[in-house]
Design a protein around this motif. Structure first.
Motif, PDB file in Angstrom:
ATOM      1  N   THR A  68      35.594  31.488 -11.348  1.00 44.12           N
ATOM      2  CA  THR A  68      35.696  31.311  -9.900  1.00 44.12           C
ATOM      3  C   THR A  68      36.728  32.257  -9.316  1.00 44.12           C
ATOM      4  OG1 THR A  68      35.043  28.977  -9.986  1.00 44.12           O
ATOM      5  CG2 THR A  68      36.279  29.676  -8.059  1.00 44.12           C
ATOM      6  N   VAL A  69      36.387  32.880  -8.190  1.00 37.75           N
ATOM      7  CA  VAL A  69      37.323  33.730  -7.443  1.00 37.75           C
ATOM      8  C   VAL A  69      37.744  32.994  -6.183  1.00 37.75           C
ATOM      9  CG1 VAL A  69      37.544  35.846  -6.063  1.00 37.75           C
ATOM     10  CG2 VAL A  69      36.423  35.926  -8.276  1.00 37.75           C
ATOM     11  N   ASN A  70      39.033  33.078  -5.842  1.00 32.85           N
ATOM     12  CA  ASN A  70      39.434  32.622  -4.513  1.00 32.85           C
ATOM     13  C   ASN A  70      39.801  33.833  -3.669  1.00 32.85           C
ATOM     14  OD1 ASN A  70      42.441  33.010  -5.165  1.00 32.85           O
ATOM     15  ND2 ASN A  70      42.548  31.976  -3.193  1.00 32.85           N
ATOM     16  N   ILE A  71      39.422  33.799  -2.408  1.00 32.78           N
ATOM     17  CA  ILE A  71      39.824  34.826  -1.452  1.00 32.78           C
ATOM     18  C   ILE A  71      40.537  34.135  -0.305  1.00 32.78           C
ATOM     19  CG2 ILE A  71      39.139  36.734   0.030  1.00 32.78           C
ATOM     20  CD1 ILE A  71      36.570  36.991  -1.538  1.00 32.78           C
ATOM     21  N   GLY A  72      41.803  34.463  -0.127  1.00 38.17           N
ATOM     22  CA  GLY A  72      42.550  33.973   1.022  1.00 38.17           C
ATOM     23  C   GLY A  72      42.480  35.005   2.133  1.00 38.17           C
ATOM     24  N   VAL A  73      42.058  34.575   3.318  1.00 35.95           N
ATOM     25  CA  VAL A  73      41.962  35.454   4.488  1.00 35.95           C
ATOM     26  C   VAL A  73      42.967  34.959   5.513  1.00 35.95           C
ATOM     27  CG1 VAL A  73      40.455  36.311   6.319  1.00 35.95           C
ATOM     28  CG2 VAL A  73      39.522  35.873   4.036  1.00 35.95           C
ATOM     29  N   LEU A  74      43.914  35.814   5.909  1.00 39.59           N
ATOM     30  CA  LEU A  74      45.020  35.414   6.778  1.00 39.59           C
ATOM     31  C   LEU A  74      44.952  36.199   8.079  1.00 39.59           C
ATOM     32  CD1 LEU A  74      46.493  36.008   3.606  1.00 39.59           C
ATOM     33  CD2 LEU A  74      47.728  34.108   4.634  1.00 39.59           C
ATOM     34  N   ALA A  75      44.723  35.498   9.181  1.00 42.69           N
ATOM     35  CA  ALA A  75      44.581  36.154  10.481  1.00 42.69           C
ATOM     36  C   ALA A  75      45.905  36.742  10.939  1.00 42.69           C
ATOM     37  CB  ALA A  75      44.063  35.161  11.506  1.00 42.69           C
ATOM     38  N   GLU A 110      47.165  33.930  16.159  1.00 40.88           N
ATOM     39  CA  GLU A 110      46.591  32.598  16.354  1.00 40.88           C
ATOM     40  C   GLU A 110      45.192  32.683  16.965  1.00 40.88           C
ATOM     41  OE1 GLU A 110      46.025  28.572  16.475  1.00 40.88           O
ATOM     42  OE2 GLU A 110      47.845  29.483  15.653  1.00 40.88           O
ATOM     43  N   GLU A 111      45.030  33.580  17.960  1.00 43.39           N
ATOM     44  CA  GLU A 111      43.737  33.695  18.636  1.00 43.39           C
ATOM     45  C   GLU A 111      42.653  34.166  17.665  1.00 43.39           C
ATOM     46  OE1 GLU A 111      47.018  34.252  21.604  1.00 43.39           O
ATOM     47  OE2 GLU A 111      46.564  35.021  19.612  1.00 43.39           O
ATOM     48  N   ILE A 112      42.996  35.130  16.839  1.00 47.69           N
ATOM     49  CA  ILE A 112      42.035  35.634  15.866  1.00 47.69           C
ATOM     50  C   ILE A 112      41.697  34.548  14.843  1.00 47.69           C
ATOM     51  CG2 ILE A 112      41.770  37.245  13.928  1.00 47.69           C
ATOM     52  CD1 ILE A 112      43.252  39.303  15.696  1.00 47.69           C
ATOM     53  N   LEU A 148      47.591  30.128   9.285  1.00 44.16           N
ATOM     54  CA  LEU A 148      46.534  30.906   9.947  1.00 44.16           C
ATOM     55  C   LEU A 148      45.605  31.513   8.892  1.00 44.16           C
ATOM     56  CD1 LEU A 148      48.552  32.787  12.744  1.00 44.16           C
ATOM     57  CD2 LEU A 148      47.648  30.450  12.734  1.00 44.16           C
ATOM     58  N   ALA A 149      45.199  30.670   7.955  1.00 43.82           N
ATOM     59  CA  ALA A 149      44.472  31.173   6.787  1.00 43.82           C
ATOM     60  C   ALA A 149      43.220  30.356   6.508  1.00 43.82           C
ATOM     61  CB  ALA A 149      45.380  31.156   5.561  1.00 43.82           C
ATOM     62  N   LEU A 150      42.226  31.050   5.967  1.00 45.15           N
ATOM     63  CA  LEU A 150      41.038  30.423   5.400  1.00 45.15           C
ATOM     64  C   LEU A 150      41.019  30.750   3.914  1.00 45.15           C
ATOM     65  CD1 LEU A 150      38.389  31.512   8.072  1.00 45.15           C
ATOM     66  CD2 LEU A 150      39.544  29.297   7.917  1.00 45.15           C
ATOM     67  N   SER A 209      43.584  42.410  21.955  1.00 43.43           N
ATOM     68  CA  SER A 209      44.804  42.532  22.755  1.00 43.43           C
ATOM     69  C   SER A 209      45.813  41.446  22.427  1.00 43.43           C
ATOM     70  CB  SER A 209      44.467  42.474  24.252  1.00 43.43           C
ATOM     71  OG  SER A 209      43.908  41.209  24.591  1.00 43.43           O
ATOM     72  N   SER A 210      45.381  40.458  21.619  1.00 40.79           N
ATOM     73  CA  SER A 210      46.317  39.418  21.194  1.00 40.79           C
ATOM     74  C   SER A 210      47.321  40.015  20.228  1.00 40.79           C
ATOM     75  CB  SER A 210      45.583  38.255  20.531  1.00 40.79           C
ATOM     76  OG  SER A 210      44.978  38.672  19.343  1.00 40.79           O
ATOM     77  N   LYS A 211      48.452  39.392  20.142  1.00 39.32           N
ATOM     78  CA  LYS A 211      49.543  39.941  19.319  1.00 39.32           C
ATOM     79  C   LYS A 211      49.097  40.021  17.870  1.00 39.32           C
ATOM     80  CE  LYS A 211      54.560  39.698  19.100  1.00 39.32           C
ATOM     81  NZ  LYS A 211      55.750  38.924  19.475  1.00 39.32           N
ATOM     82  N   MET A 212      49.055  41.219  17.304  1.00 40.02           N
ATOM     83  CA  MET A 212      48.461  41.426  15.975  1.00 40.02           C
ATOM     84  C   MET A 212      49.468  41.227  14.854  1.00 40.02           C
ATOM     85  SD  MET A 212      45.332  41.938  16.535  1.00 40.02           S
ATOM     86  CE  MET A 212      44.610  42.796  15.162  1.00 40.02           C
ATOM     87  N   LYS A 213      50.285  40.237  14.957  1.00 35.25           N
ATOM     88  CA  LYS A 213      51.182  39.902  13.853  1.00 35.25           C
ATOM     89  C   LYS A 213      51.526  38.432  13.936  1.00 35.25           C
ATOM     90  CE  LYS A 213      55.628  40.976  16.035  1.00 35.25           C
ATOM     91  NZ  LYS A 213      56.877  41.732  15.905  1.00 35.25           N
ATOM     92  N   VAL A 214      51.939  37.871  12.831  1.00 33.75           N
ATOM     93  CA  VAL A 214      52.340  36.471  12.789  1.00 33.75           C
ATOM     94  C   VAL A 214      53.833  36.403  13.025  1.00 33.75           C
ATOM     95  CG1 VAL A 214      52.451  34.395  11.410  1.00 33.75           C
ATOM     96  CG2 VAL A 214      50.487  35.909  11.209  1.00 33.75           C
TER      97      VAL A 214
END
Length: 605
Positions: A506-513, A516-518, A552-554, A596-601
């Motif tokens: 099994t592979v896990n992939i964590g996707v972190l925006a 918040e808007e993204i 902010l992760a899936l 245009s949303s702030k592109m950083k956490v």
């Protein structure tokens, strides 16, 4: 009793930078050093070594590493805990003591033993444990005759007893990756073994630093932000008695620590984020808060824990046939067509049915397969692999690659001789009730003699059985305004970070925006079904999705995606390290206004 403790990591796998241990000792003040050497694949490698030489079965590199710094460690009063003992920790300890004696240096060593149950299978099966495969559900009876090793993942109780012995070095076999970091915290800060939130904080801290530089800029999606790669800094945690801790590295070292590097590491090899199971506690990652205090220092708080389960995980390995790999370099114009013709020529000439065979075009799409962008390379490494239980078939394969060099199309470069046949030792994860397992702590003298042994049960009377929770998909967030906004195409890497890891097949992939808007949009759009479409053919099992709002992760779990995983896989990326990169390279449609949303956490306070 201390109010805080500093624990430095000195390596995240067998093969990591051996100079890190000295750098962590010399770079600044720390109280403990932990080091993790054992992956599931590593256990199979150690077993192979021990089958050839019964005196081995431990991480031989660690002997030189610890002998080199033993005097410095003693003078600074730093203690170390590691699982470098592998499947033969007593032999490892005796080898270290022998080498130290030559240098006139003494270390007090305690060995944690009892994880190895390979000679006790009949005692447990089938009366006390069914040993079904945790991943596949397969019955243990199908592989019982081929079992080569079986090691229980021990938790902190025996490590605590070893610390109480006053040992300078605690050498364990198969303990969990996080236990080697948790134990000093519990011991020095006076935590109770049923203080679940604090234990969970210790587990989270251990998870962050267990992979070494992977939390200090290594494998980081935004690697361009790492200004220095020389003298790479490795992580250190300073844990407070209340369970809050900071992650940092020594000054004047390379690498980077930020909220994003920590977020990426938190989702590495993650399953269900609110049930991260260990022998000591079940941690909930969904309440964690991250705050960047200053450059290269992040505060982590909000860990929540639940009672540990009544089971221990067992890592088994069994003989499972043979495999071999051959490769040749193919160059020149229309090289992909030429490589595909070589592939056809080779398999047609060999004319043998294998249980598994695989062809990869390294330099074109070996890692990402159909997800790779089409390119016209000048050369391709044609990689051909087979697996079977018939030794004669493997032997025929190994002798068939060389004739291609002079009896096929031109532009071929030789990369080696005949393929070497490898015996496959396959990983089998399973469970055993805690009450079955008793571990032992041995204290050795300078001659390597055991002068004291203490048994520790795995059930201490504080566990409560955790009821199994069904994995439930969270309600998807939908903003009706998005439907009216103009959609544009972007690569996922422009709006996300990502990291992937393996657990068996099994592979896990964590996707972190990156905002918040993204994140809210991705919860709506990046579904398990969409990943199934993207990875069609690469993933043969189900895909599960979990939401981690606070990060902010899936988190996606891709079952049956590594061709059996570990040593059995014929894939060039048998551990799924490149899956996140493959996903981040894909394009999706998003509302234009989201860019245009702030592109950083920002810091989460």
């Amino acid at each position: 009793m201390k109010t805080k403790i500093r624990i430095a990591n000195a390596g995240g796998f067998w093969g990591d930078d051996l100079g890190v241990l000295r750098r962590q000792l010399e770079g600044g003040e720390v109280d403990y050093i932990s080091s993790d050497f054992l992956a599931e694949v590593t256990m199979s490698i150690l077993r192979k070594q021990q089958l050839k030489n019964e005196a081995l079965g431990y991480v031989t590199d660690f002997v030189d590493q610890i002998v080199d710094v033993a005097d410095l460690m003693k003078s600074k009063g730093v203690r170390m805990i590691t699982n470098a003992g592998g499947i033969n920790p007593i032999a490892c300890a005796r080898k270290i003591l022998s080498e130290l004696k030559k240098k006139g240096i003494s270390l007090k060593i305690a060995v944690v033993d009892g994880d190895n149950i390979v000679d006790r299978i009949d005692e447990f099966y089938p009366a006390k444990a069914n040993f079904k495969n945790m991943d596949s559900g397969d019955d243990f009876e199908s592989i019982i005759k081929n079992i080569q090793s079986a090691n229980v993942y021990l938790g902190v109780p025996p490590l605590l007893k070893a610390l109480a012995s006053g040992a300078d070095l605690i050498l364990a076999g198969r303990v969990t990756d996080t236990s080697v970091t948790m134990a000093p915290m519990i011991y020095e800060l006076g935590w109770e073994l049923n203080d679940w939130d604090k234990l969970a904080a210790g587990l989270v801290a251990g998870h962050i630093i267990e992979c070494g530089a992977q939390s200090t800029g290594g494998n980081f999606t935004d690697w361009q932000k790492v200004q220095r790669w020389d003298n790479m800094g490795y992580p250190i945690v300073e844990m407070n008695q209340n369970g809050e801790f900071t992650v940092y590295k020594h000054e004047n070292t390379g690498g980077l620590i930020s909220v994003d590097t920590i977020r990426e590491q938190l989702v590495y090899e993650m399953g269900n984020p609110d049930q991260y199971i260990s022998p000591d506690v079940v941690a909930d990652f969904t309440h964690l808060k991250l705050e960047e205090l200053e450059n290269n220092k992040v505060l982590v708080s909000g860990a929540k824990g639940n009672p540990s389960t009544p089971y221990l995980k067992v890592s088994m390995a069994y003989e499972d046939g043979y495999k071999a790999t051959s490769s040749i370099v193919i160059s020149g114009g229309r090289v992909l067509n030429k490589a595909q013709e070589f592939e056809k020529i080779f398999w047609d000439r060999l004319d043998t049915d294998f249980l598994k065979k695989n062809t990869e075009f390294v330099g074109y799409n070996a890692c990402h397969q159909h997800l790779a962008e089409h390119i016209d390379p000048n050369e391709i490494l044609l990689r051909l692999s087979v697996y079977d239980t018939d030794v004669d078939k493997i032997r025929d394969f190994s002798m068939s690659i060389a004739p291609l060099i002079l009896s096929g199309p031109p532009g071929v470069a030789v990369t080696g001789g005949r393929a070497r046949m490898q015996q496959v030792i396959t990983y089998w994860p399973t469970l055993i009730p805690k009450e079955c397992i008793t571990s032992t702590v041995h204290v050795l003298n300078e001659k390597g003699e055991v002068i004291q042994s203490t048994e520790i049960g795995s059930v201490l009377g504080y566990e409560e059985e955790l009821q199994a929770l069904e994995a439930v998909e969270h309600t998807e967030y939908v903003d009706p305004a998005w439907e009216e906004d103009r959609l544009i195409t972007v690569a996922l890497r422009d709006i996300c970070l990502g990291r992937s890891g393996d657990k068996g097949d099994t592979v896990n992939i964590g996707v972190l925006a990156r905002s918040e808007e993204i994140y809210q949009y991705l919860k709506h759009d990046l579904t398990a079904e969409k990943l199934s479409e993207m990875f069609f053919g690469m993933v043969k099992g189900r895909i599960h999705r979990y939401e981690i709002d606070n990060l902010l992760a899936l988190n996606f779990l891709l079952e049956e995606s590594l061709d059996g995983g570990g040593t059995k896989s014929l894939m060039i990326d048998a551990q799924g390290k490149t899956f996140a990169t493959a996903l981040l390279n894909q394009e999706i449609m998003i509302p234009e206004k989201l860019l245009s949303s702030k592109m950083k956490v920002v810091s989460q306070k």
